[in-house]
Write a protein that holds these residues in place. Structure first.
Motif, PDB file in Angstrom:
ATOM      1  N   MET A   1       0.832  -1.206   0.000  1.00  0.00           N
ATOM      2  CA  MET A   1       0.000   0.000   0.000  1.00  0.00           C
ATOM      3  C   MET A   1       0.866   1.254   0.000  1.00  0.00           C
ATOM      4  SD  MET A   1      -2.929  -1.174   2.724  1.00  0.00           S
ATOM      5  CE  MET A   1      -3.529   0.490   2.952  1.00  0.00           C
ATOM      6  N   ALA A   2       1.948   1.235   0.796  1.00  0.00           N
ATOM      7  CA  ALA A   2       2.841   2.395   0.847  1.00  0.00           C
ATOM      8  C   ALA A   2       3.528   2.615  -0.495  1.00  0.00           C
ATOM      9  CB  ALA A   2       3.875   2.201   1.958  1.00  0.00           C
ATOM     10  N   PHE A   3       3.968   1.531  -1.146  1.00  0.00           N
ATOM     11  CA  PHE A   3       4.590   1.665  -2.476  1.00  0.00           C
ATOM     12  C   PHE A   3       3.584   2.252  -3.468  1.00  0.00           C
ATOM     13  CE2 PHE A   3       7.455  -2.246  -1.486  1.00  0.00           C
ATOM     14  CZ  PHE A   3       8.250  -1.451  -0.682  1.00  0.00           C
ATOM     15  N   ALA A   4       2.340   1.748  -3.444  1.00  0.00           N
ATOM     16  CA  ALA A   4       1.312   2.237  -4.366  1.00  0.00           C
ATOM     17  C   ALA A   4       0.997   3.703  -4.104  1.00  0.00           C
ATOM     18  CB  ALA A   4       0.057   1.381  -4.246  1.00  0.00           C
ATOM     19  N   ASP A   5       1.024   4.115  -2.845  1.00  0.00           N
ATOM     20  CA  ASP A   5       0.793   5.523  -2.517  1.00  0.00           C
ATOM     21  C   ASP A   5       1.872   6.417  -3.140  1.00  0.00           C
ATOM     22  OD1 ASP A   5      -1.576   5.303  -1.115  1.00  0.00           O
ATOM     23  OD2 ASP A   5      -0.591   4.980   0.812  1.00  0.00           O
ATOM     24  N   THR A   6       3.126   5.963  -3.077  1.00  0.00           N
ATOM     25  CA  THR A   6       4.217   6.732  -3.680  1.00  0.00           C
ATOM     26  C   THR A   6       4.007   6.894  -5.179  1.00  0.00           C
ATOM     27  OG1 THR A   6       5.798   5.992  -1.997  1.00  0.00           O
ATOM     28  CG2 THR A   6       6.710   6.786  -4.088  1.00  0.00           C
ATOM     29  N   LEU A   7       3.516   5.833  -5.815  1.00  0.00           N
ATOM     30  CA  LEU A   7       3.311   5.861  -7.259  1.00  0.00           C
ATOM     31  C   LEU A   7       2.001   6.533  -7.658  1.00  0.00           C
ATOM     32  CD1 LEU A   7       4.434   2.182  -7.913  1.00  0.00           C
ATOM     33  CD2 LEU A   7       5.681   4.218  -8.628  1.00  0.00           C
ATOM     34  N   GLY A   8       1.097   6.709  -6.702  1.00  0.00           N
ATOM     35  CA  GLY A   8      -0.221   7.239  -7.034  1.00  0.00           C
ATOM     36  C   GLY A   8      -1.104   6.229  -7.739  1.00  0.00           C
ATOM     37  N   TRP A   9      -0.866   4.942  -7.496  1.00  0.00           N
ATOM     38  CA  TRP A   9      -1.605   3.868  -8.160  1.00  0.00           C
ATOM     39  C   TRP A   9      -2.770   3.455  -7.265  1.00  0.00           C
ATOM     40  CZ3 TRP A   9       2.604   0.051 -10.371  1.00  0.00           C
ATOM     41  CH2 TRP A   9       3.318   0.715 -11.387  1.00  0.00           C
ATOM     42  N   GLN A  10      -3.949   3.904  -7.573  1.00  0.00           N
ATOM     43  CA  GLN A  10      -5.097   3.648  -6.716  1.00  0.00           C
ATOM     44  C   GLN A  10      -5.579   2.199  -6.786  1.00  0.00           C
ATOM     45  OE1 GLN A  10      -8.309   6.409  -7.216  1.00  0.00           O
ATOM     46  NE2 GLN A  10      -9.516   5.550  -5.551  1.00  0.00           N
ATOM     47  N   VAL A  11      -5.562   1.612  -7.983  1.00  0.00           N
ATOM     48  CA  VAL A  11      -6.021   0.230  -8.112  1.00  0.00           C
ATOM     49  C   VAL A  11      -5.137  -0.696  -7.290  1.00  0.00           C
ATOM     50  CG1 VAL A  11      -6.324  -1.707  -9.708  1.00  0.00           C
ATOM     51  CG2 VAL A  11      -7.056   0.585 -10.375  1.00  0.00           C
ATOM     52  N   ARG A  12      -3.811  -0.539  -7.427  1.00  0.00           N
ATOM     53  CA  ARG A  12      -2.912  -1.405  -6.677  1.00  0.00           C
ATOM     54  C   ARG A  12      -3.063  -1.187  -5.172  1.00  0.00           C
ATOM     55  NH1 ARG A  12      -2.550  -5.210  -9.646  1.00  0.00           N
ATOM     56  NH2 ARG A  12      -1.663  -6.046  -7.747  1.00  0.00           N
ATOM     57  N   ARG A  13      -3.278   0.074  -4.783  1.00  0.00           N
ATOM     58  CA  ARG A  13      -3.430   0.343  -3.357  1.00  0.00           C
ATOM     59  C   ARG A  13      -4.687  -0.319  -2.800  1.00  0.00           C
ATOM     60  NH1 ARG A  13      -5.625   2.721   0.722  1.00  0.00           N
ATOM     61  NH2 ARG A  13      -4.346   3.738   2.316  1.00  0.00           N
ATOM     62  N   GLU A  14      -5.794  -0.209  -3.509  1.00  0.00           N
ATOM     63  CA  GLU A  14      -7.048  -0.780  -3.022  1.00  0.00           C
ATOM     64  C   GLU A  14      -6.981  -2.312  -2.988  1.00  0.00           C
ATOM     65  OE1 GLU A  14      -9.435   0.843  -1.642  1.00  0.00           O
ATOM     66  OE2 GLU A  14      -8.483   2.770  -2.042  1.00  0.00           O
ATOM     67  N   LEU A  15      -6.326  -2.898  -3.963  1.00  0.00           N
ATOM     68  CA  LEU A  15      -6.163  -4.354  -3.947  1.00  0.00           C
ATOM     69  C   LEU A  15      -5.314  -4.797  -2.756  1.00  0.00           C
ATOM     70  CD1 LEU A  15      -5.620  -5.117  -7.733  1.00  0.00           C
ATOM     71  CD2 LEU A  15      -7.501  -5.958  -6.324  1.00  0.00           C
ATOM     72  N   ALA A  16      -4.229  -4.070  -2.501  1.00  0.00           N
ATOM     73  CA  ALA A  16      -3.376  -4.404  -1.353  1.00  0.00           C
ATOM     74  C   ALA A  16      -4.147  -4.240  -0.044  1.00  0.00           C
ATOM     75  CB  ALA A  16      -2.122  -3.526  -1.356  1.00  0.00           C
ATOM     76  N   HIS A  17      -4.947  -3.178   0.042  1.00  0.00           N
ATOM     77  CA  HIS A  17      -5.764  -2.954   1.242  1.00  0.00           C
ATOM     78  C   HIS A  17      -6.758  -4.099   1.434  1.00  0.00           C
ATOM     79  CE1 HIS A  17      -7.987  -0.868   4.339  1.00  0.00           C
ATOM     80  NE2 HIS A  17      -9.105  -0.997   3.639  1.00  0.00           N
ATOM     81  N   PHE A  18      -7.366  -4.548   0.346  1.00  0.00           N
ATOM     82  CA  PHE A  18      -8.304  -5.672   0.439  1.00  0.00           C
ATOM     83  C   PHE A  18      -7.623  -6.921   0.980  1.00  0.00           C
ATOM     84  CE2 PHE A  18      -9.385  -9.551  -2.048  1.00  0.00           C
ATOM     85  CZ  PHE A  18     -10.507  -9.926  -1.320  1.00  0.00           C
ATOM     86  N   HIS A  19      -6.461  -7.251   0.432  1.00  0.00           N
ATOM     87  CA  HIS A  19      -5.778  -8.471   0.873  1.00  0.00           C
ATOM     88  C   HIS A  19      -5.332  -8.362   2.326  1.00  0.00           C
ATOM     89  CE1 HIS A  19      -5.893 -10.632  -2.871  1.00  0.00           C
ATOM     90  NE2 HIS A  19      -5.409  -9.597  -3.526  1.00  0.00           N
ATOM     91  N   ALA A  20      -4.911  -7.167   2.748  1.00  0.00           N
ATOM     92  CA  ALA A  20      -4.538  -6.978   4.152  1.00  0.00           C
ATOM     93  C   ALA A  20      -5.749  -7.167   5.062  1.00  0.00           C
ATOM     94  CB  ALA A  20      -3.925  -5.593   4.343  1.00  0.00           C
ATOM     95  N   GLU A  21      -6.892  -6.591   4.668  1.00  0.00           N
ATOM     96  CA  GLU A  21      -8.110  -6.727   5.463  1.00  0.00           C
ATOM     97  C   GLU A  21      -8.602  -8.174   5.480  1.00  0.00           C
ATOM     98  OE1 GLU A  21     -10.416  -4.134   7.184  1.00  0.00           O
ATOM     99  OE2 GLU A  21      -8.256  -3.886   7.445  1.00  0.00           O
ATOM    100  N   HIS A  22      -8.519  -8.845   4.346  1.00  0.00           N
ATOM    101  CA  HIS A  22      -8.965 -10.237   4.277  1.00  0.00           C
ATOM    102  C   HIS A  22      -8.090 -11.131   5.153  1.00  0.00           C
ATOM    103  CE1 HIS A  22      -9.734 -14.109   1.827  1.00  0.00           C
ATOM    104  NE2 HIS A  22     -10.732 -13.923   2.653  1.00  0.00           N
TER     105      HIS A  22
END
Length: 535
Positions: A218-239
């Motif tokens: 999620m932190a890497f995706a935030d640096t890149l501004g990649w919202q899709v990758r961030r949301e997917l990472a957040h989902f897997h962390a929550e799951h």
């Protein structure tokens, strides 16, 4: 965005045949003028301001080198003309933000290297203390080890995980290219931990690590501004957290949230313009759809959780599935295969729902008509092999229904052979006996009972499989089920396939386009099923 726009311009130059427009004649000014995908701060698209370009890149060679690093970080093929342009200037920057000719050549050839050579490149980069190169080779080694894994074999999975974790430790979280390769590492590390979680005693540790890995992603995706990758990472962390804490509410809500986000960002009419590299993989979309239906099967009728399921999902599951299926055209990496696999699972699920609606009065005839109408059954059984417990249960239900449809009118699937269809008795490989299908269904239930995780929706399906297996064996005692296949069974199967091939190629008329397409739809899943070790 400058690099992405430059990549688009360079690819257009490579593909053009107009005189004077070859990539060898490309200049910084050309890139600025021709770039169409550059998004300004005010949200509009247009040419790249020359001052902005000059601030980041002083030469077209340096820009090409950045495009090469971007392609390799994203694990895509580097076209030869772009590689040559990047290496053309002997005085190109050799710092962490640049690529000299020798390093560029090594990265360009990475896909042709074996694991030993990849390790040598990592050691050479380590000796030079080139951390960006070390990160690249660690990502390559992690992915290569994971690709070589075999069912039940943990050594290569552990090697993939360790290389991926080593790569994550090398990431400079302020450098965009590092973050891109870091996402490759986190993706591989999480996949390796997921595979290792198949041993239930390791699962709590693995789930904790997956959560940590995805929070890093999620932190890497935030640096890149990649919202899709961030949301997917957040989902897997929550799951992972939901499974670790055995929290059905969090498990269901995480799936509902990621489904809504994917529909919003990756549907036919996305809510905003995304970075072209911020993509959703077809396999990831397939996992989301399968996960939703796993939850639906586990919780929708569960005595303790059905009200919670109704509160979160209502009656929107069918509509959500339809909208998610419409997202496949925007995905990358084998979209057609994964979409076909998901649709196969949905057909099996629909069959099970039809069977659930059958009343006792018309059970025998209705089951026979439903099974006979299911023309894609054989291929769907192969296509869905990677979907775990939900697939095992659906396949078992189909096999029981198939056995009932083949049984005599009295419905006794264990009837003696002399009352069965004579063709099935003569050649049981081509015409399976109902008792053999019942035995196979019980084995699918047994596999889920033995191999499935005891946590979350999968854990509930595991309990359902145990109960269904017991009930099936009580209704069909073991002494009446089919015996162990003879040792020569494979030779007989091979001979039957040879005979079918001979019949096919000696047809009087050539195959039509529709027949060829039908055969490919049958053969492709068979090939993947065999070569991927799913059998």
């Amino acid at each position: 965005m400058i690099i992405a726009a430059a990549e688009q311009v360079m690819m257009e130059r490579i593909n053009t045949s107009r005189p004077g427009h070859s990539i060898e004649r490309l200049t910084i000014a050309d890139v600025c003028a021709a770039a169409s995908g550059y998004i300004r701060r005010d949200g509009t698209e247009g040419p790249i301001p020359k001052a902005t370009m000059w601030k980041h890149f002083k030469s077209v060679q340096a820009l090409a080198a950045a495009v090469v690093e971007n392609l390799t970080a994203d694990n895509r093929q580097v076209p030869d003309p772009i590689a040559a342009l990047a290496a053309r200037d002997e005085h190109a920057d050799t710092s962490r933000n640049g690529v000299d000719a020798q390093r560029l050549e090594a990265r360009f050839s990475a896909r042709q290297y074996d694991i030993a050579r990849l390790a040598e490149e990592f050691d050479a980069a380590s000796a030079r203390n080139e951390q960006s190169d070390m990160l690249f080779w660690a990502a390559e080694l992690a992915e290569r080890h994971l690709q070589r894994r075999r069912r039940g074999e943990r050594r290569t999975v552990i090697a993939a995980r360790d290389w991926a974790r080593r790569g994550i430790g090398l990431v400079d979280s302020t450098a965009r290219l590092d973050c891109m390769m870091g996402i490759r590492c986190t993706r591989t590390a999480a996949a390796a931990e997921t595979a290792l979680c198949r041993k239930t005693d390791y699962e709590p540790t693995g789930l904790s690590r997956i959560r940590s890995i995805k929070e890093t992603e999620m932190a890497f995706a935030d640096t890149l501004g990649w919202q899709v990758r961030r949301e997917l990472a957040h989902f897997h962390a929550e799951h992972a957290r939901a499974l670790s804490e055995e929290d059905p509410d969090r498990e269901m809500r995480s799936h509902r949230a990621i489904a809504a986000t994917v529909i919003e960002l990756c549907g036919p009419d996305p809510a905003r313009i995304l970075d072209p590299r911020d993509t959703l993989r077809a396999e990831e979309l397939a996992d989301i759809i399968v996960g939703l239906h796993r939850i639906d099967m586990a919780y929708a009728t569960h005595p303790e959780y059905h009200e919670l399921h109704a509160t979160i999902f209502g009656d929107s599951m069918a509509d959500t599935t339809r909208k998610l299926l419409a997202c496949f055209p925007t995905t990358t990496s084998e979209s057609h295969r994964h979409e076909g696999n998901v649709r196969a699972l949905l057909r099996l699920d629909d069959l099970a729902r039809q069977l659930d609606r059958i009343g006792p009065a018309d059970e025998s005839g209705r089951i026979r008509s439903i099974v006979e109408a299911y023309e894609q059954a054989a291929i769907d059984l192969l296509r869905t092999a990677e979907y775990g417990a939900i697939r095992d249960i659906l396949v078992a239900r189909y096999l029981v229904a198939k056995a009932q449809s083949l049984a005599p009118l009295d419905g006794a699937v264990n009837s003696p052979a002399d009352t069965a269809d004579p063709a099935r008795t003569r050649n049981p490989l081509i015409h399976p006996h109902p008792a053999a299908l019942i035995q196979a269904a019980a084995q699918f239930y047994d596999h889920t009972a033995a191999a499935a995780s005891p946590r979350g929706a999968t854990g509930i399906l595991r309990t359902l499989a145990v109960d269904a297996g017991i009930e099936l064996r009580q209704a069909n005692p073991p002494e009446h089920t089919a015996g162990t296949p003879p040792s020569s069974e494979f030779d007989t199967i091979a001979q039957a396939i040879n005979d079918l091939v001979l019949i096919t190629i000696t047809r009087r008329n050539r195959l039509t386009d529709n027949e060829i397409e039908h055969l490919l739809d049958m053969v492709d899943p068979m090939y993947y099923y065999i070569t991927s070790g799913r059998n």
